[in-house]
Design an enzyme around this catalytic site. Structure first.
Site, mmCIF file in Angstrom:
data_model
loop_
_atom_site.group_PDB
_atom_site.id
_atom_site.type_symbol
_atom_site.label_atom_id
_atom_site.label_comp_id
_atom_site.label_asym_id
_atom_site.label_seq_id
_atom_site.Cartn_x
_atom_site.Cartn_y
_atom_site.Cartn_z
ATOM 1 N N GLY A 239 1.153 5.781 4.006
ATOM 2 C CA GLY A 239 2.265 6.693 3.764
ATOM 3 C C GLY A 239 3.346 6.734 4.818
ATOM 4 O O GLY A 239 4.348 7.434 4.654
ATOM 5 N N GLU A 288 -4.655 2.940 5.632
ATOM 6 C CA GLU A 288 -4.249 2.083 4.515
ATOM 7 C C GLU A 288 -2.730 1.972 4.417
ATOM 8 O O GLU A 288 -2.140 2.354 3.407
ATOM 9 C CB GLU A 288 -4.748 2.687 3.195
ATOM 10 N N PRO A 289 -2.063 1.467 5.426
ATOM 11 C CA PRO A 289 -0.608 1.360 5.325
ATOM 12 C C PRO A 289 -0.185 0.208 4.414
ATOM 13 O O PRO A 289 -0.832 -0.836 4.384
ATOM 14 C CB PRO A 289 -0.184 1.084 6.770
ATOM 15 N N GLY A 290 0.868 0.422 3.682
ATOM 16 C CA GLY A 290 1.427 -0.650 2.849
ATOM 17 C C GLY A 290 2.867 -0.892 3.267
ATOM 18 O O GLY A 290 3.203 -1.864 3.939
ATOM 19 N N ARG A 291 3.727 0.075 2.918
ATOM 20 C CA ARG A 291 5.160 -0.040 3.160
ATOM 21 C C ARG A 291 5.498 -0.364 4.622
ATOM 22 O O ARG A 291 6.323 -1.226 4.892
ATOM 23 C CB ARG A 291 5.821 1.286 2.772
ATOM 24 N N TYR A 331 13.274 5.941 -8.190
ATOM 25 C CA TYR A 331 13.206 7.032 -7.199
ATOM 26 C C TYR A 331 14.566 7.351 -6.584
ATOM 27 O O TYR A 331 14.631 8.029 -5.553
ATOM 28 C CB TYR A 331 12.286 6.659 -6.024
ATOM 29 N N CYS A 357 19.632 -4.286 -19.843
ATOM 30 C CA CYS A 357 20.292 -3.391 -20.798
ATOM 31 C C CYS A 357 19.822 -1.955 -20.658
ATOM 32 O O CYS A 357 19.171 -1.397 -21.553
ATOM 33 C CB CYS A 357 20.063 -3.903 -22.214
ATOM 34 N N GLU A 358 20.083 -1.377 -19.516
ATOM 35 C CA GLU A 358 19.737 0.016 -19.222
ATOM 36 C C GLU A 358 20.806 0.548 -18.275
ATOM 37 O O GLU A 358 21.151 -0.136 -17.294
ATOM 38 C CB GLU A 358 18.404 0.122 -18.468
HETATM 39 N N1 LLP Z 1 -3.448 4.347 -0.006
HETATM 40 C C1 LLP Z 1 -3.348 4.906 -1.233
HETATM 41 C C2 LLP Z 1 -4.509 5.552 -1.819
HETATM 42 C C3 LLP Z 1 -2.133 4.862 -1.925
HETATM 43 O O1 LLP Z 1 -2.019 5.419 -3.126
HETATM 44 C C4 LLP Z 1 -1.013 4.216 -1.328
HETATM 45 C C5 LLP Z 1 0.275 4.130 -2.020
HETATM 46 C C6 LLP Z 1 -1.178 3.634 -0.050
HETATM 47 C C7 LLP Z 1 -2.412 3.733 0.584
HETATM 48 C C8 LLP Z 1 -0.065 2.933 0.672
HETATM 49 O O2 LLP Z 1 0.983 3.796 0.944
HETATM 50 P P1 LLP Z 1 2.233 3.322 1.851
HETATM 51 O O3 LLP Z 1 1.726 3.107 3.252
HETATM 52 O O4 LLP Z 1 2.757 2.080 1.250
HETATM 53 O O5 LLP Z 1 3.194 4.434 1.748
HETATM 54 N N2 LLP Z 1 6.170 2.610 -5.468
HETATM 55 C C9 LLP Z 1 6.497 3.632 -4.501
HETATM 56 C C10 LLP Z 1 5.370 3.882 -3.541
HETATM 57 C C11 LLP Z 1 4.054 4.208 -4.232
HETATM 58 C C12 LLP Z 1 2.927 4.444 -3.281
HETATM 59 C C13 LLP Z 1 1.630 4.490 -4.017
HETATM 60 N N3 LLP Z 1 0.484 4.639 -3.188
HETATM 61 C C14 LLP Z 1 7.788 3.246 -3.781
HETATM 62 O O6 LLP Z 1 8.346 2.178 -4.058
HETATM 63 O O7 LLP Z 1 8.296 3.998 -2.961
#
Ligand code: LLP
Length: 423
Positions: A239, A288-291, A331, A357-358
């Site tokens: 997050g 669990e970082p993604g972004r 978003y 087409c949106e």
């Molecule tokens: N762990 C869990 C359980 C999650 O649901 C998520 C993201 C993450 C980790 C990773 O979160 P991050 O570090 O990436 O914030 N599509 C949206 C973001 C959706 C996030 C969903 N869950 C966007 O483009 O902003």
């Protein structure tokens, strides 16, 4: 965004001119910096130095196999949300003992798949799911290691669609009934209750919601210990937000109006704010970082097809669409947009829109940009997370190519799909 910079008036990724890459690979194109990915991962992982931890990269942000392999070589674990993501994680080389499985709606076949491969832990989201995992594990003559995802009822102050830690969200188990749910799980014969999981949302820019969550989690560990339930690990989710505005600066680019609410703390500041609290529990820590690992690793390059001025608005129509990057449409997310080549051109106010087409197919509205015209190339920045991974075939548009830059070398890490390959 240190590995994407203008050198004189040309956008570079590491040591390579982005325009030259596009000449070879065409548009629209996702392009990633290898070094940025590695730097981002290390900035997070190293903030845990000396603490027993695993940084489980959230595959949902971007599951390109080559990027995953790089993270494997850096020692990352994986956070998966489907059997498909577990499959990709295994294929990339993540060790099963470093894979977590999240999600409110795990199918029976997915639970079986995860058990068969001996993943580290299921992050369980409901009492009913506990019973189902217990039943399937029993049938398979095994024990499932689980963590219970707690919903701490904390406002992460982010977009409502990506806020997950409030009572009104579908995620996790209400913290008020957590102890009882843990007791229930503990009594099930085929579960090994090992952890507490929490994830309060995405693109969070304030430290305070994390701090509050960490305090609640540590209190819960203490309470559970009193009842004889030993918690071995805390999975603190992901997050951590990133900064989307003014990612790249140049005297010929407009300075984007940004407030404090647009500025993300550094990755290691997120960790530093919670680590002293989490440490008190004496548990292994999983995050669990993604972004924060992939967002500023990637850009989406698109070509201007047409201009249109209807007297009310000026439109710049480009060859990428909302199907390639849905974040602005879904978003109202802000991504900086820059021409790949800067000239002394005038600044103007435009909508940058795609061919889909949106009416919602836009990348920017009322945005001040240097004048661009047919044939010009522009980059949509900070597009590495939830970009390609969230793309679709809407309007029968083939999936884009992805390339990876390493210094002055470039290689394709996903071939462009052809229209013949569409099904
Ligand atoms: N762990 C869990 C359980 C999650 O649901 C998520 C993201 C993450 C980790 C990773 O979160 P991050 O570090 O990436 O914030 N599509 C949206 C973001 C959706 C996030 C969903 N869950 C966007 O483009 O902003």
């Amino acid at each position: 965004m240190t590995h994407f910079q203008f050198k004189e008036n040309q956008l570079y990724c590491e040591d390579t001119s982005v325009t030259e890459i596009v000449e070879e690979f065409g548009t629209p194109l996702y392009l990633y910096s290898r070094q940025q990915l590695i730097d981002n991962f290390r900035s997070i992982d190293r903030a845990f130095a000396g603490v027993d931890h695993t940084t489980c990269y959230a595959l949902k942000a971007n599951s390109n196999l080559e990027l995953l392999k790089l993270l494997v070589s850096e020692g990352a674990g994986a956070d998966a949300v489907s059997a498909g993501e577990i499959h990709l994680a295994l294929k990339a080389g993540f060790h099963p003992s470093k894979i977590t499985f999240a999600g409110v709606g795990k199918q029976d076949s997915e639970i079986e798949y995860a058990l068969k491969h001996g993943i580290f832990s299921f992050n369980v989201e409901s009492t009913e799911e506990l019973a189902v995992i217990n039943e399937i594990a029993g049938r398979m003559n095994t024990k499932a290691r689980i963590a219970l995802r707690i919903n701490p009822d904390i406002d992460a102050s982010t977009h409502p669609y990506i806020s997950t830690g409030l009572k009104t969200n579908k995620f996790g188990i209400d913290i008020a009934i957590a102890v009882n749910t843990f007791k229930y799980a503990h009594a099930l014969p085929n579960l090994h209750v090992d952890g507490i999981h929490t994830h309060i949302g995405s693109q969070i820019l304030k430290l305070d919601p994390f701090v509050q969550t960490a305090e609640k989690v540590v209190d819960l560990v203490t309470e559970l210990r009193k009842t004889g339930i030993t918690i071995q690990h805390i999975d603190f989710g992901g997050g951590y937000g990133v900064t989307y505005k003014n990612a790249v600066k140049h005297p010929m680019l407009p300075v984007e109006e940004a407030t404090e609410a647009d500025e993300a703390p550094l990755n290691n500041a997120f960790i530093a704010s919670v680590l002293p609290i989490l440490k008190q529990a004496g548990c292994k820590i999983v995050i669990e970082p993604g972004r924060s690992i992939v967002a500023n690793t990637g850009i989406l390059i698109t070509k201007v097809l047409y201009r249109k001025d209807n007297g009310v608005k000026k439109f710049v129509i480009v060859d990428a669409g909302m199907n390639d990057l849905i974040r602005p449409s879904l978003y109202q997310a802000y991504h900086q947009i820059v021409p790949l080549t800067l000239n002394d051109s005038i600044l103007e106010n435009v909508d940058v829109v795609g061919p889909v087409c949106e009416t919602g197919d836009f990348f920017a509205r009322e945005r001040t940009l240097p004048f661009v015209q047919r044939g010009d190339l522009i980059a949509i920045l900070t597009a590495g997370a939830y970009g390609f991974a969230f793309s679709s075939h809407y309007n029968a548009r083939p999936a884009l190519a992805e390339v990876l830059v390493n210094g002055d070398k470039v290689r394709v890490i996903r071939e462009r799909e052809t229209i013949e390959e569409l099904r």
